[in-house]
Design an enzyme around this catalytic site. Structure first.
Site, short mmCIF file in Angstrom:
data_model
loop_
_atom_site.label_atom_id
_atom_site.label_comp_id
_atom_site.label_asym_id
_atom_site.label_seq_id
_atom_site.Cartn_x
_atom_site.Cartn_y
_atom_site.Cartn_z
N ASP A 150 155.47 75.89 44.27
CA ASP A 150 156.66 76.73 44.09
C ASP A 150 157.16 77.27 45.42
OD1 ASP A 150 154.85 78.93 44.65
OD2 ASP A 150 154.18 78.77 42.57
N HIS A 179 146.77 88.01 29.46
CA HIS A 179 147.19 88.60 28.19
C HIS A 179 147.50 90.11 28.32
CE1 HIS A 179 147.76 88.21 23.92
NE2 HIS A 179 146.88 89.13 23.63
N ASP A 234 150.87 82.28 47.17
CA ASP A 234 150.59 83.68 46.83
C ASP A 234 149.49 83.79 45.78
OD1 ASP A 234 151.93 82.49 44.78
OD2 ASP A 234 153.47 84.03 44.55
N VAL A 259 155.79 79.12 47.56
CA VAL A 259 155.24 80.40 48.01
C VAL A 259 153.74 80.40 47.75
CG1 VAL A 259 155.31 82.91 47.75
CG2 VAL A 259 157.41 81.59 47.44
N ASP A 284 149.30 76.05 43.90
CA ASP A 284 149.94 77.30 44.34
C ASP A 284 151.24 77.06 45.11
OD1 ASP A 284 150.60 79.74 45.44
OD2 ASP A 284 148.63 80.18 46.26
N ASP A 304 148.06 83.51 30.49
CA ASP A 304 147.48 84.17 29.31
C ASP A 304 146.24 83.39 28.86
OD1 ASP A 304 146.92 85.20 26.69
OD2 ASP A 304 149.00 85.88 26.54
N VAL A 328 149.46 82.22 43.00
CA VAL A 328 150.07 82.13 41.68
C VAL A 328 150.70 80.76 41.49
CG1 VAL A 328 151.87 83.05 40.16
CG2 VAL A 328 150.55 84.60 41.61
N SER A 370 150.91 90.97 21.56
CA SER A 370 149.84 90.20 20.92
C SER A 370 150.09 90.19 19.40
CB SER A 370 148.49 90.79 21.29
OG SER A 370 147.47 89.89 21.00
CA LIG Z 1 152.73 80.08 44.34
#
Ligand SMILES: [Ca+2]
Length: 525
Positions: free
Chosen positions: A262, A452, A266, A264, A259, A413, A268, A192
């Site tokens: 990509d 972050h 997950d 996958v 999600d 972040d 994310v 940071s």
């Molecule tokens: Ca994903």
């Protein structure tokens, strides 16, 4: 010659040397394996208390005493810059035994320059270490104004870059005085504001450090900190303050929509820059007892887009889809559930606007209009880019000194959009001869799905891994081609591993095997 005499002689040599030494060393957090000592068997050349006799330009050594519980000689010094009467406080920790021959500088967060407790970890690992308050106590930005309410440029400069440099000079000098040897390598590790401080050293004092780890750096300060008030400006200008629950609903919907892009599923979004989820899809849906409106969707769209001038020109990046929107777009209902929401800006942004831009501690941010936002935005760029922007892409001197830098940044972040680090890194690539030439000394790792604090649905980078990778790069010439991130459950058991590759490479699932096993991912560009 007794130890005290040696110490005094050294101090005279140092006083001369230090002026010429652009010193700076800093940080590392715990390594799992002890580092190889660079001066095996070395012991202190003088007593801790005698370090008060060391003479350094414009520096007063206030105290030097053994801190036996932390097994260090703890030194406190004050550096000033005549003719001003500023006071940069510097804390240095020197291991009583097993000094590993290296110095580590540590950084701060927000407006906090650093903290003496940061010395403990590095000293435990055998580093001599430094921390500094960068010229003011505490974490408020009010030091930027003097007693007459005018900009205190010395205080601003001390905080922006000079404090860390002075800490580094003093830390190296005390290390040499105490052990009779200068640190062989110096490292700075920070996140940071600490990440910004590390890159500022590379840009402005390139000989201070051999290696720098810069996590989620607060670089582009003059732009991104101003920009972090944008969500409040959007909500003010539309008189539509969006509740925390609606913000969270939009983030969850964006993650659900992108999600699987990509390959996958997950929780994310590996590449939020390819996620174009439009919050209009939520209009009419229920969020608790409330209904998501078209006006809510427009606010969220503008937060993701980032600040634009009234005629539509780019000012700065918005938060990425997947990042928590509430810290920037905070609201409060004053404790009464039925009362209308009021804006609650991100505290660091608000303090920057108060003390650096409006230059009025009593300024009422809720009077801000889009025109006022643009006007003070421009002021931020004009007045503060050189002093605290930390976006100089010319790292020639740092590279030529042999310096290595690892930057890493979470793609979710919520306080500093990772897009700013990518923007900077791309400009470094352009300035420093292209991607391959840049990768010889500076690498950026993006970490999907973490915030972050590197928490979140994504796998968390192992900090010790980054620090060890930096040391290997500096001391053994082995550049980090792959770093590890891992996710642990509440009991601490690793449940998922993922490789991290240097930008512009990213980790791509092979299509077979476990999506929780790092070995089933390979690098793609
Ligand atoms: Ca994903």
């Amino acid at each position: 010659m007794n130890a005290n005499t040696r110490c005094r002689r050294l101090s005279i040599r140092l006083a001369i040397l230090v002026a010429a030494l652009a010193a700076g060393l800093s940080l590392l957090r715990a390594a799992e394996t002890p580092l190889k000592p660079l001066y095996p068997g070395i012991t202190p050349a003088c007593s801790c208390e005698n370090l008060t006799n060391l003479s350094l330009p414009n520096t007063t050594i206030e105290s030097a005493a053994v801190d036996s519980s932390n097994r260090m000689c703890r030194v406190t010094a004050i550096v000033t810059h005549p003719p001003t009467s500023d006071r940069v406080k510097v804390w240095i920790g020197l291991p009583l035994t097993n000094w590993n021959g290296r110095f580590q500088g540590t950084g701060g967060g927000g407006f906090l320059g650093g903290h003496p407790n940061s010395l403990r970890g590095p000293v435990r690992q055998g580093f001599s270490a430094g921390a500094t308050d960068t010229g003011h106590e505490g974490g408020s930005g009010k030091f930027a104004l003097d007693a007459n309410g005018r900009q205190d440029w010395q205080a601003i400069i001390d905080n922006a870059y000079l404090g860390i440099h002075e800490m580094t000079v003093v830390g190296k000098a005390l290390t040499q005085a105490f052990y009779g040897k200068a640190p062989r390598y110096s490292y700075f590790v920070g996140g940071s504001t600490g990440g910004r401080q590390g890159l500022m050293e590379a840009q402005r004092f390139p000989d201070d450090y051999d290696g720098i780890v810069s996590a989620c750096p607060a670089i582009n300060w003059h732009r991104f900190v101003s920009a972090s008030l944008w969500p409040q400006v959007v909500m003010l200008s539309t008189t539509n303050f969006v509740s925390k629950a609606k913000l969270a609903a939009a983030t969850a919907a964006a993650i659900a929509a992108c999600d699987a892009d990509d390959a996958v599923k997950d929780g994310v979004i590996d590449d939020p820059f390819r996620c174009a989820y439009d919050p209009k899809a939520l209009v009419g849906t229920k969020v608790g007892d409330d209904t998501f409106t078209a006006a809510d969707a427009e606010v969220i769209r503008k937060i993701w887009q980032g600040p634009r001038t009234r005629d539509g020109r780019f000012m700065w990046y918005g938060l990425e889809r997947g990042a928590d929107l509430f810290p920037y777009a905070g609201t409060t209902n004053s404790g009464i559930v039925s009362s209308p929401l009021k804006g609650k800006p991100f505290s660091i942004a608000l303090e920057y606007w108060l003390y650096y831009l409006a230059q009025d501690a009593k300024w009422d941010w809720s009077t801000l209009t889009c025109a006022g936002f643009e006007r003070l935005w421009t002021k931020s760029v004009e007045q503060y880019s050189a002093v605290i922007g930390t976006d100089d892409s010319d790292l020639t001197r740092f590279r030529d000194h042999g310096g290595k830098v690892i930057i890493y940044h979470g793609l979710a972040d919520e306080l500093i959009p990772a897009a700013g680090s990518i923007d900077y890194y791309k400009r470094v690539q352009q300035r420093m001869g292209g991607g391959k030439a840049t990768a010889k000394f500076a690498r950026l790792f993006l970490v999907p799905g973490v915030n972050h604090g590197f928490n979140g649905p994504g796998a968390r980078p192992t900090g010790t891994g980054f620090n060890e990778a930096l040391i290997r790069w500096v001391e053994e010439g082995k550049a980090p081609d792959k770093l590890l991130a891992e996710k642990r459950d509440a009991s601490g058991k690793v449940t998922r591993t993922r490789p991290l590759f240097p930008y512009p490479q990213f980790a791509k699932y092979k299509g077979s095997g476990s999506t929780d096993e790092g070995k089933d991912f390979r690098s793609k560009e």
